[in-house]
Design an enzyme around this catalytic site. Sequence first.
Site, PDB file in Angstrom:
ATOM      1  N   ASP A  18       0.913  -1.664  -0.006  1.00 59.46           N
ATOM      2  CA  ASP A  18      -0.009  -0.389  -0.163  1.00 59.46           C
ATOM      3  C   ASP A  18       0.542   1.601   0.312  1.00 59.46           C
ATOM      4  O   ASP A  18       1.011   2.162  -1.124  1.00 59.46           O
ATOM      5  CB  ASP A  18      -0.899  -0.158   1.385  1.00 59.46           C
ATOM      6  CG  ASP A  18      -1.571  -0.909   1.420  1.00 59.46           C
ATOM      7  OD1 ASP A  18      -2.379  -1.402   0.705  1.00 59.46           O
ATOM      8  OD2 ASP A  18      -1.076  -2.040   1.982  1.00 59.46           O
ATOM      9  N   TYR A 199       6.533 -14.325   0.120  1.00 61.35           N
ATOM     10  CA  TYR A 199       5.550 -14.481   1.262  1.00 61.35           C
ATOM     11  C   TYR A 199       6.799 -15.517   2.030  1.00 61.35           C
ATOM     12  O   TYR A 199       7.073 -16.882   1.401  1.00 61.35           O
ATOM     13  CB  TYR A 199       4.294 -14.832   0.965  1.00 61.35           C
ATOM     14  CG  TYR A 199       3.902 -13.770   0.480  1.00 61.35           C
ATOM     15  CD1 TYR A 199       3.588 -11.677   1.261  1.00 61.35           C
ATOM     16  CD2 TYR A 199       3.618 -13.069  -0.721  1.00 61.35           C
ATOM     17  CE1 TYR A 199       3.289 -10.943   0.625  1.00 61.35           C
ATOM     18  CE2 TYR A 199       2.653 -11.805  -1.266  1.00 61.35           C
ATOM     19  CZ  TYR A 199       2.855 -10.855  -1.052  1.00 61.35           C
ATOM     20  OH  TYR A 199       2.327  -9.960  -1.360  1.00 61.35           O
ATOM     21  N   GLN A 248      13.128   2.549  -1.840  1.00 61.78           N
ATOM     22  CA  GLN A 248      12.664   2.194  -3.617  1.00 61.78           C
ATOM     23  C   GLN A 248      13.535   2.087  -4.795  1.00 61.78           C
ATOM     24  O   GLN A 248      13.977   1.489  -5.824  1.00 61.78           O
ATOM     25  CB  GLN A 248      11.892   2.850  -3.638  1.00 61.78           C
ATOM     26  CG  GLN A 248      10.357   2.267  -2.539  1.00 61.78           C
ATOM     27  CD  GLN A 248       9.147   3.334  -3.207  1.00 61.78           C
ATOM     28  OE1 GLN A 248       9.078   3.620  -3.434  1.00 61.78           O
ATOM     29  NE2 GLN A 248       7.904   1.988  -3.530  1.00 61.78           N
ATOM     30  N   ARG A 264       7.467  -9.950  -5.384  1.00 56.85           N
ATOM     31  CA  ARG A 264       5.960 -10.701  -4.404  1.00 56.85           C
ATOM     32  C   ARG A 264       4.930  -9.304  -5.002  1.00 56.85           C
ATOM     33  O   ARG A 264       5.184  -8.088  -5.274  1.00 56.85           O
ATOM     34  CB  ARG A 264       6.363 -10.632  -3.889  1.00 56.85           C
ATOM     35  CG  ARG A 264       6.569  -9.475  -2.175  1.00 56.85           C
ATOM     36  CD  ARG A 264       6.188 -10.362  -0.900  1.00 56.85           C
ATOM     37  NE  ARG A 264       6.425  -9.644   0.296  1.00 56.85           N
ATOM     38  CZ  ARG A 264       6.177  -9.402   1.120  1.00 56.85           C
ATOM     39  NH1 ARG A 264       7.279 -10.430   2.058  1.00 56.85           N
ATOM     40  NH2 ARG A 264       6.438  -8.452   1.669  1.00 56.85           N
ATOM     41  N   GLY A 265       3.179  -9.483  -4.685  1.00 60.14           N
ATOM     42  CA  GLY A 265       2.250  -8.836  -4.332  1.00 60.14           C
ATOM     43  C   GLY A 265       1.915  -7.711  -5.465  1.00 60.14           C
ATOM     44  O   GLY A 265       1.974  -8.356  -6.700  1.00 60.14           O
ATOM     45  N   GLU A 266       2.053  -6.463  -5.355  1.00 57.04           N
ATOM     46  CA  GLU A 266       1.716  -5.297  -6.622  1.00 57.04           C
ATOM     47  C   GLU A 266       3.136  -4.519  -7.223  1.00 57.04           C
ATOM     48  O   GLU A 266       3.555  -4.561  -8.306  1.00 57.04           O
ATOM     49  CB  GLU A 266       0.534  -3.727  -6.293  1.00 57.04           C
ATOM     50  CG  GLU A 266       0.295  -3.815  -6.905  1.00 57.04           C
ATOM     51  CD  GLU A 266      -0.928  -2.921  -6.708  1.00 57.04           C
ATOM     52  OE1 GLU A 266      -1.138  -1.943  -7.204  1.00 57.04           O
ATOM     53  OE2 GLU A 266      -2.331  -4.308  -5.731  1.00 57.04           O
ATOM     54  N   ASP A 267       4.108  -3.434  -6.361  1.00 57.05           N
ATOM     55  CA  ASP A 267       5.123  -2.363  -7.119  1.00 57.05           C
ATOM     56  C   ASP A 267       5.866  -2.945  -7.261  1.00 57.05           C
ATOM     57  O   ASP A 267       6.597  -3.440  -8.504  1.00 57.05           O
ATOM     58  CB  ASP A 267       4.916  -2.011  -5.268  1.00 57.05           C
ATOM     59  CG  ASP A 267       5.908  -0.582  -5.887  1.00 57.05           C
ATOM     60  OD1 ASP A 267       5.527   0.035  -6.838  1.00 57.05           O
ATOM     61  OD2 ASP A 267       7.341  -0.715  -5.989  1.00 57.05           O
ATOM     62  N   SER A 268       6.415  -4.600  -6.562  1.00 54.88           N
ATOM     63  CA  SER A 268       7.969  -5.116  -7.253  1.00 54.88           C
ATOM     64  C   SER A 268       7.197  -5.981  -7.866  1.00 54.88           C
ATOM     65  O   SER A 268       8.630  -6.197  -8.964  1.00 54.88           O
ATOM     66  CB  SER A 268       8.038  -6.149  -5.169  1.00 54.88           C
ATOM     67  OG  SER A 268       7.205  -6.679  -5.287  1.00 54.88           O
TER      68      SER A 268
HETATM   69  C1  LIG Z   1      12.396  -5.540   0.439  1.00 57.01           C
HETATM   70  C2  LIG Z   1      12.275  -4.263  -0.074  1.00 57.01           C
HETATM   71  C3  LIG Z   1      10.919  -3.886  -0.875  1.00 57.01           C
HETATM   72  N1  LIG Z   1      10.295  -2.635  -0.649  1.00 57.01           N
HETATM   73  C4  LIG Z   1       9.580  -2.176  -1.469  1.00 57.01           C
HETATM   74  C5  LIG Z   1       9.064  -2.743  -2.977  1.00 57.01           C
HETATM   75  C6  LIG Z   1       7.921  -2.424  -2.999  1.00 57.01           C
HETATM   76  O1  LIG Z   1       7.039  -0.833  -2.809  1.00 57.01           O
HETATM   77  C7  LIG Z   1       7.423  -2.578  -1.527  1.00 57.01           C
HETATM   78  C8  LIG Z   1       6.910  -3.991  -1.531  1.00 57.01           C
HETATM   79  O2  LIG Z   1       5.568  -4.163  -2.089  1.00 57.01           O
HETATM   80  P1  LIG Z   1       4.739  -5.165  -2.878  1.00 57.01           P
HETATM   81  O3  LIG Z   1       6.017  -5.505  -4.061  1.00 57.01           O
HETATM   82  O4  LIG Z   1       3.749  -4.746  -3.171  1.00 57.01           O
HETATM   83  O5  LIG Z   1       4.493  -6.734  -2.179  1.00 57.01           O
HETATM   84  P2  LIG Z   1       3.929  -6.890  -0.327  1.00 57.01           P
HETATM   85  O6  LIG Z   1       3.669  -8.014  -0.391  1.00 57.01           O
HETATM   86  O7  LIG Z   1       5.050  -5.826   0.799  1.00 57.01           O
HETATM   87  O8  LIG Z   1       2.469  -5.886  -0.429  1.00 57.01           O
HETATM   88  C9  LIG Z   1       1.519  -6.037  -0.045  1.00 57.01           C
HETATM   89  O9  LIG Z   1       0.463  -5.856   0.200  1.00 57.01           O
HETATM   90  C10 LIG Z   1      -0.543  -6.368   0.608  1.00 57.01           C
HETATM   91  C11 LIG Z   1      -1.260  -5.069   2.054  1.00 57.01           C
HETATM   92  C12 LIG Z   1      -1.658  -5.745  -1.031  1.00 57.01           C
HETATM   93  O10 LIG Z   1      -2.676  -6.148  -0.758  1.00 57.01           O
HETATM   94  C13 LIG Z   1      -0.485  -6.762  -2.107  1.00 57.01           C
HETATM   95  O11 LIG Z   1      -1.109  -6.078  -3.056  1.00 57.01           O
HETATM   96  C14 LIG Z   1       0.766  -6.646  -1.969  1.00 57.01           C
HETATM   97  O12 LIG Z   1       0.744  -4.983  -2.533  1.00 57.01           O
HETATM   98  O13 LIG Z   1       8.296  -3.028  -0.956  1.00 57.01           O
HETATM   99  C15 LIG Z   1      11.581  -1.314  -0.611  1.00 57.01           C
HETATM  100  O14 LIG Z   1      11.647  -0.368  -1.024  1.00 57.01           O
HETATM  101  N2  LIG Z   1      13.066  -1.921  -0.109  1.00 57.01           N
HETATM  102  C16 LIG Z   1      13.368  -3.501   0.040  1.00 57.01           C
HETATM  103  O15 LIG Z   1      14.649  -3.761   0.691  1.00 57.01           O
END
Ligand SMILES: Cc1cn([C@H]2C[C@H](O)[C@@H](COP(=O)(O)OP(=O)(O)O[C@H]3O[C@@H](C)[C@H](O)[C@@H](O)[C@H]3O)O2)c(=O)[nH]c1=O
Length: 371
Positions: A18, A199, A248, A264-268
């Site tokens: 989020d 995860y 990021q 995983r998830g959305e942004d990555s």
């Molecule tokens: C490991 C790491 C991640 N990140 C950032 C990259 C991404 O912006 C963020 C991780 O987000 P995601 O990839 O989306 O994975 P997430 O599993 O953390 O987030 C999830 O959260 C849930 C609530 C949502 O419903 C899912 O759709 C999903 O977005 O963390 C860093 O900036 N530095 C890091 O070292």
Amino acid sequence: MGVLSFDIFCRVVDNLGDIGVCWRLARQLAQPPHRHAVRLWVDDLHSFSRIAPQLRTWDVSQRIYDVDIVHWTGHSPIVQPHAVVIEAFACDPPRSFIDAMSEQGSLWINLEYLSAENWVESFHGLPSLQPNGLRKYFFFPGFTPNTGGLLREPGLLAARDQWLADPQQRVDFLKSVNVPDEQLRRIEQGARLVFLFCYPDAPAKALVDGLIREEHPTLLLIPQGVYPSLAGHQNRYVHIHQVPFVDQTNFDLLLWSSDLNFVRGEDSLVRALWAGKPFVWQIYAQEAGAHMIKLQAWLDLSGYPAGVQALMRQWNLGDELAVSTEITAALEPRSWKQWQDSCKEFTEKLAEYTDLAYCLVDFCTQKQRSG
Ligand SMILES: Cc1cn([C@H]2C[C@H](O)[C@@H](COP(=O)(O)OP(=O)(O)O[C@H]3O[C@@H](C)[C@H](O)[C@@H](O)[C@H]3O)O2)c(=O)[nH]c1=O
């Protein structure tokens, strides 16, 4: 397009997706070439600080990268809403703020989760009637030109190519995340670099078994706190190294540095796409397996080889046996080349579409004009 002003509301439900999406969007809207006024309301500054280390978690308000950040608590200051209010993932802005939006005539956008399902195209941009007369619209990110697009900073792919063209940058970066010299030497001698962001229920041990069976020197990078139990699973072929959480920008460098990414998830997922390297996606699990339908919709668009698509399904289903054999098959030179080519093609196709920030600004400008 003229200058707009945005409030973005973000509630950290769990994980980092989020805030990951909201922070990226906020920065992009605030910085050149857009330069809009942006205020980001976040309810959990501690989670936020994991991906933005310069954030002061004790401050009610602060400004970073031209974004005004407000700690969203029950006592958040009463302020005049901006012209556009983005509610991320139906997070429910405060009642008093909505009343003020009504007086102000703000445009209300509900930024939805990312999905490749067909229905997204027909729901993107639809109005949602509000009893108080406010104009509220659904805005759906997506993988086709009839959706709100994907977040992609201007010049990102050119910056990536420039960075990759200078191997010393990769070495310097890996040093900065504490990769030991001995491992750096292995990489320079051809060891494979794999990044794992997944995860806790991912079949990661099966992945390592598959990599070990391959007998190709491999360095597996894992962010701190992600799958700590894997540490004892290494041998002389596969070495595991924990990397600190990075911001990021550096997260992109981790993905660009690696030969194979697990995200995983959305942004990555979106960042792995822009990296243009082979990757495996673990989708955020939903009730009754709804996420497997979403995964398949996305795989259908991807054009990835059948073996890679099978590997992604098995990774998400937690099928350990299949993952450990399928990963070895996917890394076999001919399959690996096909995987690399298909990833480049999909990335290039997606990069032709307008990015999310532009789509959003365009959408809001049109809605403002039509009153
Ligand atoms: C490991 C790491 C991640 N990140 C950032 C990259 C991404 O912006 C963020 C991780 O987000 P995601 O990839 O989306 O994975 P997430 O599993 O953390 O987030 C999830 O959260 C849930 C609530 C949502 O419903 C899912 O759709 C999903 O977005 O963390 C860093 O900036 N530095 C890091 O070292």
